[in-house]
Design a protein around this motif. Sequence first.
Motif, PDB file in Angstrom:
ATOM      1  N   HIS A   1      44.024  36.390  40.425  1.00 13.62           N
ATOM      2  CA  HIS A   1      44.678  37.581  39.894  1.00 13.62           C
ATOM      3  C   HIS A   1      44.708  37.620  38.372  1.00 13.62           C
ATOM      4  O   HIS A   1      45.686  38.065  37.755  1.00 13.62           O
ATOM      5  N   LEU A   2      43.608  37.169  37.763  1.00 18.63           N
ATOM      6  CA  LEU A   2      43.470  37.260  36.319  1.00 18.63           C
ATOM      7  C   LEU A   2      42.132  37.882  35.938  1.00 18.63           C
ATOM      8  O   LEU A   2      41.590  37.623  34.869  1.00 18.63           O
ATOM      9  N   GLY A   3      41.619  38.717  36.860  1.00 17.19           N
ATOM     10  CA  GLY A   3      40.353  39.392  36.621  1.00 17.19           C
ATOM     11  C   GLY A   3      39.159  38.529  36.962  1.00 17.19           C
ATOM     12  O   GLY A   3      39.250  37.301  37.032  1.00 17.19           O
ATOM     13  N   ALA A   4      38.031  39.207  37.209  1.00 16.76           N
ATOM     14  CA  ALA A   4      36.768  38.515  37.514  1.00 16.76           C
ATOM     15  C   ALA A   4      36.966  37.449  38.587  1.00 16.76           C
ATOM     16  O   ALA A   4      36.506  36.314  38.455  1.00 16.76           O
ATOM     17  N   SER A   5      37.650  37.835  39.675  1.00 18.22           N
ATOM     18  CA  SER A   5      37.920  36.872  40.744  1.00 18.22           C
ATOM     19  C   SER A   5      36.653  36.403  41.445  1.00 18.22           C
ATOM     20  O   SER A   5      36.667  35.367  42.110  1.00 18.22           O
ATOM     21  N   ASP A   6      35.571  37.167  41.310  1.00 15.52           N
ATOM     22  CA  ASP A   6      34.330  36.819  41.997  1.00 15.52           C
ATOM     23  C   ASP A   6      33.386  35.998  41.142  1.00 15.52           C
ATOM     24  O   ASP A   6      32.216  35.829  41.491  1.00 15.52           O
ATOM     25  N   VAL A   7      33.872  35.451  40.032  1.00 19.10           N
ATOM     26  CA  VAL A   7      33.065  34.591  39.172  1.00 19.10           C
ATOM     27  C   VAL A   7      33.797  33.260  39.002  1.00 19.10           C
ATOM     28  O   VAL A   7      34.856  33.209  38.366  1.00 19.10           O
ATOM     29  N   PRO A   8      33.291  32.163  39.562  1.00 18.07           N
ATOM     30  CA  PRO A   8      33.975  30.866  39.419  1.00 18.07           C
ATOM     31  C   PRO A   8      34.156  30.482  37.960  1.00 18.07           C
ATOM     32  O   PRO A   8      33.258  30.691  37.130  1.00 18.07           O
TER      33      PRO A   8
ATOM     34  N   ILE B   1      36.985  35.670  48.187  1.00 17.07           N
ATOM     35  CA  ILE B   1      35.688  35.343  47.586  1.00 17.07           C
ATOM     36  C   ILE B   1      35.418  33.873  47.853  1.00 17.07           C
ATOM     37  O   ILE B   1      36.193  33.009  47.440  1.00 17.07           O
ATOM     38  N   ASP B   2      34.316  33.582  48.575  1.00 15.70           N
ATOM     39  CA  ASP B   2      33.902  32.194  48.807  1.00 15.70           C
ATOM     40  C   ASP B   2      32.755  31.895  47.857  1.00 15.70           C
ATOM     41  O   ASP B   2      31.629  32.363  48.061  1.00 15.70           O
ATOM     42  N   GLU B   3      33.066  31.154  46.787  1.00 11.10           N
ATOM     43  CA  GLU B   3      32.167  30.999  45.644  1.00 11.10           C
ATOM     44  C   GLU B   3      31.903  32.387  45.055  1.00 11.10           C
ATOM     45  O   GLU B   3      32.734  32.907  44.363  1.00 11.10           O
ATOM     46  N   ARG B   4      30.783  33.031  45.342  1.00  8.96           N
ATOM     47  CA  ARG B   4      30.547  34.389  44.841  1.00  8.96           C
ATOM     48  C   ARG B   4      30.406  35.415  45.966  1.00  8.96           C
ATOM     49  O   ARG B   4      30.075  36.572  45.722  1.00  8.96           O
ATOM     50  N   THR B   5      30.664  34.990  47.192  1.00 11.72           N
ATOM     51  CA  THR B   5      30.438  35.852  48.348  1.00 11.72           C
ATOM     52  C   THR B   5      31.741  36.473  48.829  1.00 11.72           C
ATOM     53  O   THR B   5      32.689  35.757  49.179  1.00 11.72           O
ATOM     54  N   PRO B   6      31.832  37.809  48.879  1.00 10.53           N
ATOM     55  CA  PRO B   6      33.038  38.448  49.412  1.00 10.53           C
ATOM     56  C   PRO B   6      33.068  38.380  50.936  1.00 10.53           C
ATOM     57  O   PRO B   6      32.031  38.452  51.601  1.00 10.53           O
ATOM     58  N   LEU B   7      34.261  38.232  51.492  1.00 11.82           N
ATOM     59  CA  LEU B   7      34.440  38.209  52.932  1.00 11.82           C
ATOM     60  C   LEU B   7      35.875  38.569  53.244  1.00 11.82           C
ATOM     61  O   LEU B   7      36.742  38.577  52.363  1.00 11.82           O
ATOM     62  N   ASN B   8      36.129  38.890  54.494  1.00 17.06           N
ATOM     63  CA  ASN B   8      37.483  39.121  54.964  1.00 17.06           C
ATOM     64  C   ASN B   8      37.846  38.048  55.980  1.00 17.06           C
ATOM     65  O   ASN B   8      37.018  37.685  56.823  1.00 17.06           O
TER      66      ASN B   8
END
Length: 480
Positions: free
Chosen positions: A116-123, A146-153
């Motif tokens: 929750h500090l932005g760019a959550s999809d970039v490790p 986000i699993d590494e860079r992959t979005p999922l539910n």
Amino acid sequence: MASRDPRRPNVLFVLSDDQGAWAMRCAGNGDIITPNLDRIAARGVRFTDFFCASPVCSPARATLLTGQIPSRHGVHDWIRAGNVGPERIDYLQGQTLITELAADAGYRCGLVGKWHLGASDVPRRGHVRWYAHQSGMSPYYDAPMIDERTPLNVPRYLTDDLTDHAVAFLRDEAPRAEPFWLALNYTAPHYPWIGSHPREFIDLYAGCAFASCPQEPPHPFTAHGNPATDEGFRRPRESLAGYFAATTAMDAGIGRVLDALATLGLDASTLVIFMSDNGMNCGHHGIWGKGNGTRPQNLYDTSVKVPCLIMQPGRVRPGVCDALLSAYDVFPTLVDYLGLHETPPRPRPGHSFRTLLETGAAPTDRDVVVYDEYGPVRMVRTRDWKYVHRYPDGPHELYGLADDPGERANLVDRAERRAIVDAMRSRLEAWFADFADPALDGSRKRVTGCGQLGLVPPAGDGREVFPADPIAPLAVPARG
């Protein structure tokens, strides 16, 4: 097998979401069930007067990572936009993070849970594991991750899922020679509460009196418009059962993680920290919510005081400590405790309390004062007095905490307290003059408690980065 050296310990940093300092059995709450938090408290130190840097999640978390106050790191409200995708914003760009210093020292870092500090999809740099919530909050079932860079539910209960990933990280890291740093950031006990948690935990509170959460008439500044917190007023018992069940379910997950550490033989060489990002009112002061549960924002102790438990058997001295400490003290303490190296370009506001952890001796070389902020609302607090200043012109507050620990009688307009008000105001203004960046100073920003839309610009450039309407934008999945 990870670090076996107590002087260069692994780090397990567990952060809960919206947990009041009152929401632990070890803190004297007879309603709530938290046997594993109580286990940490019994084996380590429990701080009774630990304060967040801002009573809302994103700025509070940014301070833990940077050691800077919101008026220097520039995150002033919960992150509303820029979390994932092409419009992502790195709100901590250019900041030195404690995890980066750890990585430079050889630590293998992992994040599991809320960012929750932005760019959550970039490790982030130095992380060998990145399993992050896409935004800040969501339903507990079918949560966006986000699993590494992959979005999922994730269809299953999120607290259990985060616990499983944390245990897997520990098992993967145990055979390695390097120390690890695991940030386990639960979304619990943040709402949603009603109908959102396993029945086995809800049922634990079927007969609970919830005496720890007295329901008072709504505060005059109550911010209505958020469905979950509005339900707190309409259906307090169901909301409290959900909040308490979320906390107990998280506690069970923490127990599984602690058991994994023990099984792996890493107890003595792992520093365990448990904190919350900010406090919470569940009817306290007639508020459901934290700092942005009112308009204007509030800085009651129930909003700014957080649980803090720290344990490392053989190194951290067990006990209960009432020293006044703040989230901005965490960064220098970890640098000191772990033997990290940094030459900051300017002094940070915090001080290391490593000696207190190891010996129980409170610091004697500085004034015992804490400060807090939420945009144009600022606080200075000593042991006996709290002063809250709202820019530009109030309302302001003064509480005599020795006689009024519940902050019921506002003394700010009492003629006999004028000298105290003036002294506290001068102290507050001088401290923020020392540590705030004038271009990022929250007292000059239109912070409403309804979310930050972009990077905070320098003062006066005309860009709007906070919602102008303080009520309408609120929605259950969004508010920090």
